[in-house]
Scaffold this motif. Structure first.
Motif, PDB file in Angstrom:
ATOM      1  N   LEU A  29      -8.875   9.532   5.020  1.00 45.13           N
ATOM      2  CA  LEU A  29      -8.925   8.059   5.039  1.00 45.13           C
ATOM      3  C   LEU A  29      -8.809   7.492   3.630  1.00 45.13           C
ATOM      4  O   LEU A  29      -8.061   6.541   3.394  1.00 45.13           O
ATOM      5  CB  LEU A  29     -10.220   7.577   5.696  1.00 45.13           C
ATOM      6  CG  LEU A  29     -10.340   7.843   7.196  1.00 45.13           C
ATOM      7  CD1 LEU A  29     -11.735   7.467   7.680  1.00 45.13           C
ATOM      8  CD2 LEU A  29      -9.272   7.093   7.972  1.00 45.13           C
ATOM      9  N   ARG A  30      -9.527   8.099   2.693  1.00 46.99           N
ATOM     10  CA  ARG A  30      -9.442   7.641   1.304  1.00 46.99           C
ATOM     11  C   ARG A  30      -8.036   7.861   0.747  1.00 46.99           C
ATOM     12  O   ARG A  30      -7.496   7.019   0.027  1.00 46.99           O
ATOM     13  CB  ARG A  30     -10.469   8.371   0.439  1.00 46.99           C
ATOM     14  CG  ARG A  30     -11.883   7.938   0.685  1.00 46.99           C
ATOM     15  CD  ARG A  30     -12.848   8.612  -0.310  1.00 46.99           C
ATOM     16  NE  ARG A  30     -14.199   8.523   0.161  1.00 46.99           N
ATOM     17  CZ  ARG A  30     -14.864   9.508   0.768  1.00 46.99           C
ATOM     18  NH1 ARG A  30     -14.302  10.690   0.954  1.00 46.99           N
ATOM     19  NH2 ARG A  30     -16.095   9.320   1.173  1.00 46.99           N
ATOM     20  N   PHE A  31      -7.449   9.014   1.083  1.00 49.38           N
ATOM     21  CA  PHE A  31      -6.094   9.325   0.613  1.00 49.38           C
ATOM     22  C   PHE A  31      -5.097   8.292   1.125  1.00 49.38           C
ATOM     23  O   PHE A  31      -4.284   7.772   0.356  1.00 49.38           O
ATOM     24  CB  PHE A  31      -5.690  10.734   1.059  1.00 49.38           C
ATOM     25  CG  PHE A  31      -4.247  11.047   0.789  1.00 49.38           C
ATOM     26  CD1 PHE A  31      -3.825  11.351  -0.500  1.00 49.38           C
ATOM     27  CD2 PHE A  31      -3.305  11.005   1.807  1.00 49.38           C
ATOM     28  CE1 PHE A  31      -2.486  11.616  -0.767  1.00 49.38           C
ATOM     29  CE2 PHE A  31      -1.970  11.275   1.548  1.00 49.38           C
ATOM     30  CZ  PHE A  31      -1.554  11.586   0.264  1.00 49.38           C
ATOM     31  N   TYR A  32      -5.128   7.990   2.420  1.00 51.14           N
ATOM     32  CA  TYR A  32      -4.172   7.035   2.977  1.00 51.14           C
ATOM     33  C   TYR A  32      -4.364   5.642   2.386  1.00 51.14           C
ATOM     34  O   TYR A  32      -3.404   4.895   2.230  1.00 51.14           O
ATOM     35  CB  TYR A  32      -4.238   7.015   4.506  1.00 51.14           C
ATOM     36  CG  TYR A  32      -3.688   8.287   5.116  1.00 51.14           C
ATOM     37  CD1 TYR A  32      -2.422   8.746   4.772  1.00 51.14           C
ATOM     38  CD2 TYR A  32      -4.424   9.035   6.022  1.00 51.14           C
ATOM     39  CE1 TYR A  32      -1.911   9.916   5.309  1.00 51.14           C
ATOM     40  CE2 TYR A  32      -3.920  10.198   6.570  1.00 51.14           C
ATOM     41  CZ  TYR A  32      -2.669  10.635   6.213  1.00 51.14           C
ATOM     42  OH  TYR A  32      -2.160  11.786   6.743  1.00 51.14           O
ATOM     43  N   GLY A  36      -1.574   3.718  -0.209  1.00 51.45           N
ATOM     44  CA  GLY A  36      -1.102   2.417   0.250  1.00 51.45           C
ATOM     45  C   GLY A  36      -0.673   2.334   1.697  1.00 51.45           C
ATOM     46  O   GLY A  36      -0.076   1.340   2.098  1.00 51.45           O
ATOM     47  N   LEU A  37      -0.961   3.351   2.503  1.00 53.54           N
ATOM     48  CA  LEU A  37      -0.619   3.248   3.923  1.00 53.54           C
ATOM     49  C   LEU A  37      -1.592   2.336   4.665  1.00 53.54           C
ATOM     50  O   LEU A  37      -1.244   1.785   5.706  1.00 53.54           O
ATOM     51  CB  LEU A  37      -0.587   4.625   4.587  1.00 53.54           C
ATOM     52  CG  LEU A  37       0.677   5.432   4.364  1.00 53.54           C
ATOM     53  CD1 LEU A  37       0.573   6.808   5.000  1.00 53.54           C
ATOM     54  CD2 LEU A  37       1.906   4.715   4.892  1.00 53.54           C
ATOM     55  N   VAL A  38      -2.797   2.211   4.156  1.00 53.89           N
ATOM     56  CA  VAL A  38      -3.773   1.253   4.687  1.00 53.89           C
ATOM     57  C   VAL A  38      -4.438   0.555   3.512  1.00 53.89           C
ATOM     58  O   VAL A  38      -4.425   1.064   2.391  1.00 53.89           O
ATOM     59  CB  VAL A  38      -4.879   1.909   5.553  1.00 53.89           C
ATOM     60  CG1 VAL A  38      -4.329   2.462   6.821  1.00 53.89           C
ATOM     61  CG2 VAL A  38      -5.648   2.944   4.788  1.00 53.89           C
ATOM     62  N   GLY A  39      -5.022  -0.573   3.839  1.00 51.67           N
ATOM     63  CA  GLY A  39      -5.874  -1.208   2.853  1.00 51.67           C
ATOM     64  C   GLY A  39      -5.201  -2.272   2.032  1.00 51.67           C
ATOM     65  O   GLY A  39      -4.103  -2.676   2.329  1.00 51.67           O
ATOM     66  N   ALA A  57      -8.269  -0.365  11.796  1.00 54.07           N
ATOM     67  CA  ALA A  57      -8.431   0.709  12.777  1.00 54.07           C
ATOM     68  C   ALA A  57      -7.120   0.999  13.498  1.00 54.07           C
ATOM     69  O   ALA A  57      -6.753   2.175  13.694  1.00 54.07           O
ATOM     70  CB  ALA A  57      -9.528   0.343  13.777  1.00 54.07           C
ATOM     71  N   ILE A  58      -6.410  -0.031  13.885  1.00 52.87           N
ATOM     72  CA  ILE A  58      -5.120   0.165  14.567  1.00 52.87           C
ATOM     73  C   ILE A  58      -4.157   0.899  13.640  1.00 52.87           C
ATOM     74  O   ILE A  58      -3.478   1.850  14.049  1.00 52.87           O
ATOM     75  CB  ILE A  58      -4.546  -1.191  15.036  1.00 52.87           C
ATOM     76  CG1 ILE A  58      -5.398  -1.748  16.177  1.00 52.87           C
ATOM     77  CG2 ILE A  58      -3.086  -1.047  15.461  1.00 52.87           C
ATOM     78  CD1 ILE A  58      -5.118  -3.200  16.527  1.00 52.87           C
ATOM     79  N   GLN A  59      -4.099   0.485  12.391  1.00 53.04           N
ATOM     80  CA  GLN A  59      -3.224   1.125  11.404  1.00 53.04           C
ATOM     81  C   GLN A  59      -3.599   2.605  11.228  1.00 53.04           C
ATOM     82  O   GLN A  59      -2.738   3.480  11.209  1.00 53.04           O
ATOM     83  CB  GLN A  59      -3.320   0.387  10.064  1.00 53.04           C
ATOM     84  CG  GLN A  59      -2.397   0.890   9.003  1.00 53.04           C
ATOM     85  CD  GLN A  59      -1.085   0.134   8.948  1.00 53.04           C
ATOM     86  OE1 GLN A  59      -0.785  -0.685   9.797  1.00 53.04           O
ATOM     87  NE2 GLN A  59      -0.286   0.427   7.953  1.00 53.04           N
ATOM     88  N   ILE A  60      -4.889   2.882  11.117  1.00 53.24           N
ATOM     89  CA  ILE A  60      -5.354   4.251  10.873  1.00 53.24           C
ATOM     90  C   ILE A  60      -5.123   5.137  12.093  1.00 53.24           C
ATOM     91  O   ILE A  60      -4.695   6.292  11.954  1.00 53.24           O
ATOM     92  CB  ILE A  60      -6.831   4.237  10.430  1.00 53.24           C
ATOM     93  CG1 ILE A  60      -6.915   3.642   9.015  1.00 53.24           C
ATOM     94  CG2 ILE A  60      -7.437   5.642  10.483  1.00 53.24           C
ATOM     95  CD1 ILE A  60      -8.310   3.265   8.579  1.00 53.24           C
ATOM     96  N   VAL A  61      -5.364   4.620  13.270  1.00 48.95           N
ATOM     97  CA  VAL A  61      -5.100   5.404  14.480  1.00 48.95           C
ATOM     98  C   VAL A  61      -3.602   5.697  14.594  1.00 48.95           C
ATOM     99  O   VAL A  61      -3.197   6.805  14.959  1.00 48.95           O
ATOM    100  CB  VAL A  61      -5.648   4.690  15.738  1.00 48.95           C
ATOM    101  CG1 VAL A  61      -5.141   5.343  17.012  1.00 48.95           C
ATOM    102  CG2 VAL A  61      -7.177   4.686  15.710  1.00 48.95           C
ATOM    103  N   THR A  62      -2.774   4.728  14.240  1.00 46.11           N
ATOM    104  CA  THR A  62      -1.323   4.959  14.242  1.00 46.11           C
ATOM    105  C   THR A  62      -0.956   6.042  13.239  1.00 46.11           C
ATOM    106  O   THR A  62      -0.154   6.938  13.541  1.00 46.11           O
ATOM    107  CB  THR A  62      -0.569   3.646  13.933  1.00 46.11           C
ATOM    108  OG1 THR A  62      -0.918   2.675  14.911  1.00 46.11           O
ATOM    109  CG2 THR A  62       0.939   3.875  13.935  1.00 46.11           C
ATOM    110  N   ILE A  63      -1.552   6.003  12.052  1.00 50.72           N
ATOM    111  CA  ILE A  63      -1.315   7.046  11.048  1.00 50.72           C
ATOM    112  C   ILE A  63      -1.706   8.409  11.606  1.00 50.72           C
ATOM    113  O   ILE A  63      -0.970   9.390  11.444  1.00 50.72           O
ATOM    114  CB  ILE A  63      -2.083   6.742   9.740  1.00 50.72           C
ATOM    115  CG1 ILE A  63      -1.446   5.545   9.029  1.00 50.72           C
ATOM    116  CG2 ILE A  63      -2.132   7.968   8.828  1.00 50.72           C
ATOM    117  CD1 ILE A  63      -2.287   4.982   7.899  1.00 50.72           C
TER     118      ILE A  63
END
Length: 159
Positions: A29-32, A36-39, A57-63
């Motif tokens: 999660l920290r890496f993403y 710049g994939l989230v946040g 959460a939607i972005q992270i679940v998609t990742i």
């Protein structure tokens, strides 16, 4: 009107809750977030702990889903860029996934070849165990050819 329950559950989630929801580690999660994939993810002013909202959460679940397919960071970035465009980018999204499917198929083929090589090694040692030097030598020759083929495939993939 029927509503679909959210898989997300809450609009304010801790890191631990996000780990449980997504299946990704805290490190991931920290890496993403870092790449710049989230946040950037909102943080508590006093503790500095991350707080994920429903969009995060939607972005992270998609990742997590894209990662499960072996998609690269660059491919994920492209997916999200195209996703922002929406339906007008459908053809490009399809192409992105078709290219990734081709890459996965290539990996499957290489893995099948590696299994064939390993089957050959087992057969080689079984032949030696039986005392069948002639068969072992023939299998060893075929295995050498298979290993060279695999190495050439890997070179081509990396070229």
């Amino acid at each position: 009107m029927t509503t679909t329950p959210s898989l997300i559950g809450s609009s304010d989630m801790s890191m631990r809750q996000m780990v449980q929801l997504s299946g990704l580690s805290e490190h991931a999660l920290r890496f993403y977030e870092k790449v710049g994939l989230v946040g950037p993810i909102a943080r508590d002013a006093s503790s500095g702990h991350r707080h994920y909202d429903e969009g995060d959460a939607i972005q992270i679940v998609t990742i997590a889903c894209l990662r499960a397919t072996g998609m690269s960071i660059d491919e994920m970035r492209r997916y999200f860029e195209l996703n922002e465009i929406g339906l007008p980018a459908a053809a490009e999204q399809i192409e992105l996934f078709e290219q990734h499917k081709a890459s996965v198929r290539q990996q499957i083929t290489r893995l099948e070849h590696q299994l064939e090589y390993l089957d050959g090694k087992v057969a080689y040692w079984r032949a030696l165990e039986r005392g069948d030097q002639v068969q072992a030598k023939a299998i060893g020759t075929r295995n050498l050819e298979k290993a060279l083929e695999i190495n050439n495939e890997i070179k081509q993939e990396n070229a």
